[in-house]
Design an enzyme around this catalytic site. Structure first.
Site, PDB file in Angstrom:
ATOM      1  N   ASP A   1       0.799  -1.227   0.000  1.00 10.22           N
ATOM      2  CA  ASP A   1       0.000   0.000   0.000  1.00 10.22           C
ATOM      3  C   ASP A   1       0.836   1.284   0.000  1.00 10.22           C
ATOM      4  O   ASP A   1       1.721   1.448   0.850  1.00 10.22           O
ATOM      5  CB  ASP A   1      -0.888   0.052   1.243  1.00 10.22           C
ATOM      6  CG  ASP A   1      -1.810  -1.132   1.366  1.00 10.22           C
ATOM      7  OD1 ASP A   1      -1.795  -2.008   0.481  1.00 10.22           O
ATOM      8  OD2 ASP A   1      -2.553  -1.197   2.360  1.00 10.22           O
TER       9      ASP A   1
ATOM     10  N   GLN B   1       3.857   0.580   2.548  1.00  7.38           N
ATOM     11  CA  GLN B   1       4.024  -0.655   3.295  1.00  7.38           C
ATOM     12  C   GLN B   1       5.228  -1.401   2.744  1.00  7.38           C
ATOM     13  O   GLN B   1       5.394  -1.538   1.520  1.00  7.38           O
ATOM     14  CB  GLN B   1       2.780  -1.523   3.172  1.00  7.38           C
ATOM     15  CG  GLN B   1       1.606  -1.003   3.971  1.00  7.38           C
ATOM     16  CD  GLN B   1       1.687  -1.357   5.447  1.00  7.38           C
ATOM     17  OE1 GLN B   1       1.089  -2.301   5.905  1.00  7.38           O
ATOM     18  NE2 GLN B   1       2.441  -0.572   6.193  1.00  7.38           N
TER      19      GLN B   1
ATOM     20  N   SER C   1      -1.068  -0.027   7.463  1.00 10.33           N
ATOM     21  CA  SER C   1      -1.443   1.197   6.747  1.00 10.33           C
ATOM     22  C   SER C   1      -2.129   2.236   7.629  1.00 10.33           C
ATOM     23  O   SER C   1      -2.715   1.924   8.666  1.00 10.33           O
ATOM     24  CB  SER C   1      -2.352   0.850   5.570  1.00 10.33           C
ATOM     25  OG  SER C   1      -1.669   0.041   4.647  1.00 10.33           O
TER      26      SER C   1
ATOM     27  N   ARG D   1      -8.959  -1.869  10.504  1.00 10.58           N
ATOM     28  CA  ARG D   1      -7.637  -1.345  10.145  1.00 10.58           C
ATOM     29  C   ARG D   1      -7.747  -0.108   9.239  1.00 10.58           C
ATOM     30  O   ARG D   1      -8.805   0.247   8.769  1.00 10.58           O
ATOM     31  CB  ARG D   1      -6.797  -2.411   9.453  1.00 10.58           C
ATOM     32  CG  ARG D   1      -7.425  -3.138   8.267  1.00 10.58           C
ATOM     33  CD  ARG D   1      -6.404  -4.137   7.723  1.00 10.58           C
ATOM     34  NE  ARG D   1      -6.929  -5.052   6.733  1.00 10.58           N
ATOM     35  CZ  ARG D   1      -7.424  -6.257   7.000  1.00 10.58           C
ATOM     36  NH1 ARG D   1      -7.504  -6.680   8.250  1.00 10.58           N
ATOM     37  NH2 ARG D   1      -7.846  -7.055   6.023  1.00 10.58           N
TER      38      ARG D   1
ATOM     39  N   GLU E   1     -10.986  -1.696   2.821  1.00  8.37           N
ATOM     40  CA  GLU E   1      -9.620  -1.376   3.220  1.00  8.37           C
ATOM     41  C   GLU E   1      -9.266   0.034   2.741  1.00  8.37           C
ATOM     42  O   GLU E   1      -9.801   0.539   1.756  1.00  8.37           O
ATOM     43  CB  GLU E   1      -8.648  -2.393   2.638  1.00  8.37           C
ATOM     44  CG  GLU E   1      -8.820  -3.797   3.215  1.00  8.37           C
ATOM     45  CD  GLU E   1      -7.603  -4.668   2.988  1.00  8.37           C
ATOM     46  OE1 GLU E   1      -6.910  -4.965   3.967  1.00  8.37           O
ATOM     47  OE2 GLU E   1      -7.370  -5.060   1.825  1.00  8.37           O
TER      48      GLU E   1
END
Length: 400
Positions: free
Chosen positions: A12, A28, A71, A129, A190
């Site tokens: 990411d 990431q 993230s 997340r 996400e």
């Protein structure tokens, strides 16, 4: 032109930021690995022009209570900069916690602070997340992506007056995975992003379901930050290339996205994954429109001068398809069929509903990006790719 690490795994993009003199882009990162692992870091790179990136030292690493640093996002405040990230426990990776880290400058060092948000109770949360923090009148707003009972994608929201004290305010949006009209959006959102484009806010999410990554979707959001009420969903990307975009505001004050570009692997160099070139966001009514960022398109030139990155803009695919070759063999074909732009790369075939004009084709070694007025498709080819000088249906303009 596609940012990747010297060595290691990249996924990411995180917190693209113009600091007034140059761009910063975090990502990431798993050092010395071509496979994803729990122990993700925040890598860091900088650029003067959004075209060429220089990798810096890791910004955040596991430790100090984090088995993984996943993230999140970044904001500026009077004392400097604050990252909000997903702190992960290896024993329960799906249920992260939101923690912050501070630095007086974007170059670090970053000092980890407190956990400020955890999984809301009583909702049947099965994944939690990817905090996204944005300023609002009188304070700050945070969105976090979650899944309810493995079946409903949602974002929860918190507010804060000072970036330290956060108050949970419920679910800002949700949508069951059983809902498919007009676009399916999975069971977990996400990397939720709230992006203002042309005076209207849009929620941008990455659709995850049953352990698999799918596409990027978007919908206009209402004015109430606690009840976003997204409607009129659209699919921004197709295929298995793009995922997990991070939003930014460029030096001209315009909104954009950078995507994770999946599929790039070089085991010999111990390197995997890349990030897309930057994209500019516009609007057509209530729909978002992606374009390659002007930093990319204005840099294109007729001279090759040894470059292996190029841009083509076919005038109308309904008149003639576009074909690009490597070693004399056609590798990439972009055509038009019954209201859809069709992208064929190797054995892969994807399509998006879009006009036959206004298509942008970008290649950079094994990385390909095709951007239309209805959505975008990306793909990575196996192994090195040296593009031929000429293409059919439009001329290459080469990128420095």
């Amino acid at each position: 032109m596609h940012l990747t690490a010297e060595r290691g795994w990249v996924n990411d993009p995180l917190a693209p930021t113009w600091d007034g003199s140059r761009y910063h882009l975090f990502f990431q990162y798993v050092p010395d690995s071509t496979q994803w692992r729990t122990g993700c870091h925040w890598g860091h790179a900088v650029s003067d022009d959004l075209l060429h990136w220089r990798e810096l030292d890791v910004a955040l690493a596991p430790g100090d209570g984090d088995d993984g640093v996943w993230s999140g996002s970044l904001v500026r405040h009077p004392g400097g900069w604050r990252i909000f990230y997903t702190s992960v426990d290896a024993a329960d990776q799906q249920l992260g916690r939101v923690r912050w880290a501070d630095s007086p400058t974007l170059d670090g060092p970053w000092t980890k602070g407190e956990v400020v948000a955890e999984t809301p109770r009583g909702l049947g949360v099965t994944a939690f997340r990817d905090p996204f923090v944005v300023a609002e009148p009188g304070g700050w707003r945070m969105l976090v992506g979650l899944s309810l009972d493995h079946a409903v994608a949602a974002v929860a929201t918190w507010s804060s007056p000072d970036l330290s004290r956060w108050t949970y305010e419920g679910l800002a949006a949700s949508r069951p995975s059983s809902q498919v009209d007009p676009v399916w959006t999975g069971s977990l959102w996400e990397c939720p992003q709230l992006v203002e484009v042309g005076g209207r806010r849009h929620l941008v999410v990455s659709a995850w379901h049953d352990g698999l990554l799918h596409h990027v979707a978007a919908a206009p959001a209402g004015p109430d930050p606690t009840v976003l009420a997204p409607a009129q969903w659209q699919q921004l990307t197709a295929g298995s290339g793009y995922y997990a975009p991070a939003s930014f505001v460029d030096a001209e004050g315009e909104p954009g996205l950078v995507f994770w570009l999946r599929g790039l692997h070089d085991d010999e160099a111990v390197r995997a994954g890349a990030l897309s070139v930057p994209h500019r966001l516009g609007r057509n009514g209530d729909r978002l429109v992606l374009r390659l960022h002007p930093a990319v398109t204005t840099a294109a030139r007729s001279r090759r001068d040894g470059s292996n990155a190029a841009l083509a803009e076919p005038s109308d695919l309904a008149v003639a398809p576009f074909r690009a070759r490597a070693g004399g063999a056609t590798v990439l074909t972009v055509s038009y069929d019954d209201g859809r732009v069709v992208v064929e790369v190797g054995e892969t075939r994807e399509s998006v509903e879009a006009p036959s004009a206004g298509v942008q084709v970008l290649v950079d070694g094994p990385c390909t990006e095709v951007v239309t007025l209805g959505g975008a498709v990306a793909h990575t080819l196996p192994g090195p790719t040296w593009w031929d000088d000429d293409a059919d249906g439009a001329s290459w303009r080469w990128l420095p």
